[in-house]
Design a protein around this motif. Sequence first.
Motif, PDB file in Angstrom:
ATOM      1  N   UNK B 244      27.033  54.760  35.581  1.00 57.52           N
ATOM      2  CA  UNK B 244      26.557  55.015  34.227  1.00 57.52           C
ATOM      3  C   UNK B 244      27.709  55.234  33.251  1.00 57.52           C
ATOM      4  N   UNK B 245      28.815  54.514  33.483  1.00 52.09           N
ATOM      5  CA  UNK B 245      29.942  54.597  32.565  1.00 52.09           C
ATOM      6  C   UNK B 245      29.707  53.610  31.424  1.00 52.09           C
ATOM      7  N   UNK B 246      30.356  53.859  30.296  1.00 45.06           N
ATOM      8  CA  UNK B 246      30.159  52.951  29.168  1.00 45.06           C
ATOM      9  C   UNK B 246      31.325  51.969  29.037  1.00 45.06           C
ATOM     10  N   UNK B 247      32.186  51.936  30.061  1.00 47.95           N
ATOM     11  CA  UNK B 247      33.376  51.111  29.993  1.00 47.95           C
ATOM     12  C   UNK B 247      33.030  49.622  30.001  1.00 47.95           C
ATOM     13  N   UNK B 248      33.895  48.827  29.397  1.00 52.94           N
ATOM     14  CA  UNK B 248      33.752  47.377  29.463  1.00 52.94           C
ATOM     15  C   UNK B 248      34.918  46.784  30.238  1.00 52.94           C
ATOM     16  N   UNK B 249      34.655  45.637  30.825  1.00 49.43           N
ATOM     17  CA  UNK B 249      35.639  45.046  31.727  1.00 49.43           C
ATOM     18  C   UNK B 249      36.292  43.822  31.092  1.00 49.43           C
ATOM     19  N   UNK B 250      37.586  43.704  31.288  1.00 51.33           N
ATOM     20  CA  UNK B 250      38.276  42.443  31.021  1.00 51.33           C
ATOM     21  C   UNK B 250      39.026  42.107  32.297  1.00 51.33           C
ATOM     22  N   UNK B 251      39.244  40.830  32.526  1.00 49.89           N
ATOM     23  CA  UNK B 251      39.884  40.495  33.795  1.00 49.89           C
ATOM     24  C   UNK B 251      40.895  39.359  33.649  1.00 49.89           C
ATOM     25  N   UNK B 252      41.747  39.264  34.623  1.00 46.74           N
ATOM     26  CA  UNK B 252      42.584  38.086  34.778  1.00 46.74           C
ATOM     27  C   UNK B 252      41.838  37.121  35.691  1.00 46.74           C
ATOM     28  N   UNK B 253      41.922  35.871  35.384  1.00 41.67           N
ATOM     29  CA  UNK B 253      41.420  34.790  36.239  1.00 41.67           C
ATOM     30  C   UNK B 253      39.892  34.715  36.310  1.00 41.67           C
ATOM     31  N   UNK B 254      39.449  33.517  36.606  1.00 39.39           N
ATOM     32  CA  UNK B 254      38.023  33.200  36.543  1.00 39.39           C
ATOM     33  C   UNK B 254      37.455  32.893  37.905  1.00 39.39           C
ATOM     34  N   UNK B 255      36.193  33.191  38.069  1.00 40.34           N
ATOM     35  CA  UNK B 255      35.416  32.558  39.133  1.00 40.34           C
ATOM     36  C   UNK B 255      33.980  32.504  38.643  1.00 40.34           C
ATOM     37  N   UNK B 256      33.085  31.864  39.367  1.00 44.96           N
ATOM     38  CA  UNK B 256      31.705  31.731  38.856  1.00 44.96           C
ATOM     39  C   UNK B 256      31.051  33.076  38.522  1.00 44.96           C
ATOM     40  N   UNK B 257      31.349  34.108  39.296  1.00 38.59           N
ATOM     41  CA  UNK B 257      30.780  35.429  39.008  1.00 38.59           C
ATOM     42  C   UNK B 257      31.221  35.929  37.644  1.00 38.59           C
ATOM     43  N   UNK B 263      28.794  35.620  30.267  1.00 35.38           N
ATOM     44  CA  UNK B 263      27.556  35.218  29.585  1.00 35.38           C
ATOM     45  C   UNK B 263      26.617  36.401  29.396  1.00 35.38           C
ATOM     46  N   UNK B 264      26.631  37.317  30.361  1.00 41.19           N
ATOM     47  CA  UNK B 264      25.713  38.457  30.323  1.00 41.19           C
ATOM     48  C   UNK B 264      26.329  39.654  29.618  1.00 41.19           C
ATOM     49  N   UNK B 265      27.452  39.464  28.958  1.00 45.57           N
ATOM     50  CA  UNK B 265      28.124  40.545  28.219  1.00 45.57           C
ATOM     51  C   UNK B 265      28.634  41.673  29.111  1.00 45.57           C
ATOM     52  N   UNK B 266      28.772  41.412  30.379  1.00 50.70           N
ATOM     53  CA  UNK B 266      29.294  42.458  31.262  1.00 50.70           C
ATOM     54  C   UNK B 266      30.813  42.417  31.335  1.00 50.70           C
ATOM     55  N   UNK B 267      31.364  41.235  31.092  1.00 44.45           N
ATOM     56  CA  UNK B 267      32.816  41.111  31.031  1.00 44.45           C
ATOM     57  C   UNK B 267      33.169  40.590  29.645  1.00 44.45           C
ATOM     58  N   UNK B 268      34.127  41.263  29.011  1.00 42.96           N
ATOM     59  CA  UNK B 268      34.485  40.967  27.629  1.00 42.96           C
ATOM     60  C   UNK B 268      35.201  39.615  27.518  1.00 42.96           C
ATOM     61  N   UNK B 269      36.226  39.462  28.324  1.00 41.49           N
ATOM     62  CA  UNK B 269      36.926  38.187  28.336  1.00 41.49           C
ATOM     63  C   UNK B 269      37.724  38.067  29.635  1.00 41.49           C
ATOM     64  N   UNK B 270      38.131  36.857  29.950  1.00 45.23           N
ATOM     65  CA  UNK B 270      39.001  36.643  31.109  1.00 45.23           C
ATOM     66  C   UNK B 270      40.291  35.997  30.621  1.00 45.23           C
ATOM     67  N   UNK B 271      41.405  36.536  31.097  1.00 46.38           N
ATOM     68  CA  UNK B 271      42.688  35.905  30.818  1.00 46.38           C
ATOM     69  C   UNK B 271      42.831  34.783  31.835  1.00 46.38           C
TER      70      UNK B 271
END
Lengths: 346, 326
Positions: B244-257, B263-271
């Motif tokens: 129940x944290x309000x944090x948002x995620x950004x990540x390096x690298x992509x995969x289908x997940x 798309x679902x606004x769970x990850x802000x962006x991927x480098x």
Amino acid sequence: MATAVGSLDERVARKGLLDRLVARPELGSVLGALAVLFFFSVLTERFLTPLGVATWLDDSATLGIMAVAVALLMIGGEFDLSAGVLTASTALVTAILATKLGWNTWLAILASLVFALAVGALNGWLVMRTGLPSFIVTLGTFLALQGLNLGITRLVTGTVQVSGMRAADGYAGAGFLFASTIDIGGTTFQISIIWWLLAAAAASWLLLRTRFGNWIFAVGGAAPSARAVGVPVMRTKILLFMTTAFAAWLVGTINILRFTTVQANQGIGLEFQFIIAAVIGGCLLTGGYGSAIGAAIGALIFGMARQGIVFARWDSDWFQLFLGVMLLAAVLVNNTFRRRAERVRK
Amino acid sequence: MSKFSRGALTAAAASVLLLTACSGPAGSNSGGNTNSGQPAGGPLRIAVISHGTAGDSFWNVVKNGAEAAGKELAVTVEYNSDGDPAGQAKLIDNAVAQQVGGLVVSMANPDALRDSISKATKAGIPVITINSGEGRSTEFGAVTHVGQNEGIAGEDAGKRLKQAGKAKLLCVIHEAGNIGLNQRCDGAKRGFGSTSNLQVDISNPTDAQARIKGALQSDPGIDAVLTLNPQVAANTVNAIKESASKAQVATFDLNPDVVTAIKADQVLFAVDQQQYLQGYLPVVFLKLYRDNANTVGGGRPVLTGPGFVDKSNVDAVGKNAERGTR
């Protein structure tokens, strides 16, 4: 072993050459090694070229040094799961002392040796004092060392690697002893190969020609009976753990001087390769039986298979499968021969 | 031999050595020179040797890129990897022994590969470094470096998170021995400000997720998490849901997940460092180098990233991530 000619006692009677050969624990591994050698020599063009040989001997050498020491320990009835990580710990100690504190390389290596022997002694002492299986005790040291490696490295350097060994005082001399190369006919061979041969010879001599060697077989075969006839079980086992630690120090030193850098997560998982090499070489997991030369050959099989697969250009996705099947086959060959050997000995 | 004044060496080893020519490891300044040892045209064989562990999704894309280029250019490409620097060095030695026509190496730990790479350049095998080791590439005699500057990528990611209005960042390192990951987190700190690091083990996702959850719970002020691997990003998305944290995620690298999560606004962006190019381009470059004596980059690295994937371009990129090319 062949002095009892004329005796009527069948236990010391002279046996035929074939029987004596078959009774050697390393015979299976020798045959396995020849099979692997033959297989890759026929299958690939470059496996048997001087440069190819140098490559797989190099891979076998450091593994072999450890396998020989681990074999002694296993014959003595114990395991050391911390041996892999300790190769990294000793390298880290040397590297940190030499590059961060400005110690002379020789002094740093010496301090690292003291550290390694202390870890080995602690392992042995804990196993003997607590009566816990060495599997558990050294699993503890394994985890502790892994944490220490990362924690201290980050604390001291702010990153996860220690490098710059080349610029340390006394590097050239120490490098010559532990990390030089030998040029034979235009091909360079690593000096670690010589250390490997020395380790195998020394361990084999210790095991077969000294009283301490008898003690190793005795404590591994049946510790209570050994104690009853006056074998110093505790001292023997602690010394065995220290031998493994010494080998880890040797390998760590070879690595840090050769690669001049060490990363904190190095060595993890290698402990199983050491044990596998010793088992291929004829050691029993239950102790009391095995050979040091066999373990050195077990490492050779491992190295040849690992590099041979690359020479054969098989898809690396299947690499571990090939390796696993090949090692299993080697162990099975070995086992067949050991059963035969046991029949001969009776 | 006179070079080594410490010649008073111990016992047995020395006596064996004296019979043959021997040399200690080289001192500090040994720059390699590359010469194309092979005639133009004809079959070309290239060995790609990375520091990735087998089965790593990131390196799988690199491998796909190298193999695709190999197929298109009729070049034989062999991919091998070993996460342990000593093991990687031995794989390079092996490739040199096989006399490959070109070598592509990732240098997560350049010092350990120094001797092996110089062996290759001395044997006339052109080397291109990829992914990590940018700073040492020319020094080792590589033709060029293809990769992303980790520090810059981290800094840009940090800046983007700052612009998104975040106040406190957690940077998750998933591989203890990897210097590039540390550079990313250091970069993120420069670009963002208040940042703490967390160490997890990628080979144990359950543990990784639990540790991230623990970090989020123990510091509710954390409103952004930067992961350095898509699998860890997915772990973090789960950890956020569970805590129940309000944090948002950004990540390096992509995969289908990660694509789904963006798309679902769970990850802000991927480098995105577009590692497909790190496999593909070196094969093309090596072929051109041999056949046409071309070099690319003019002594500077060829940067494959950072590109950013967010909601605006995720559809186009996502399709390719499914194919294993992004």
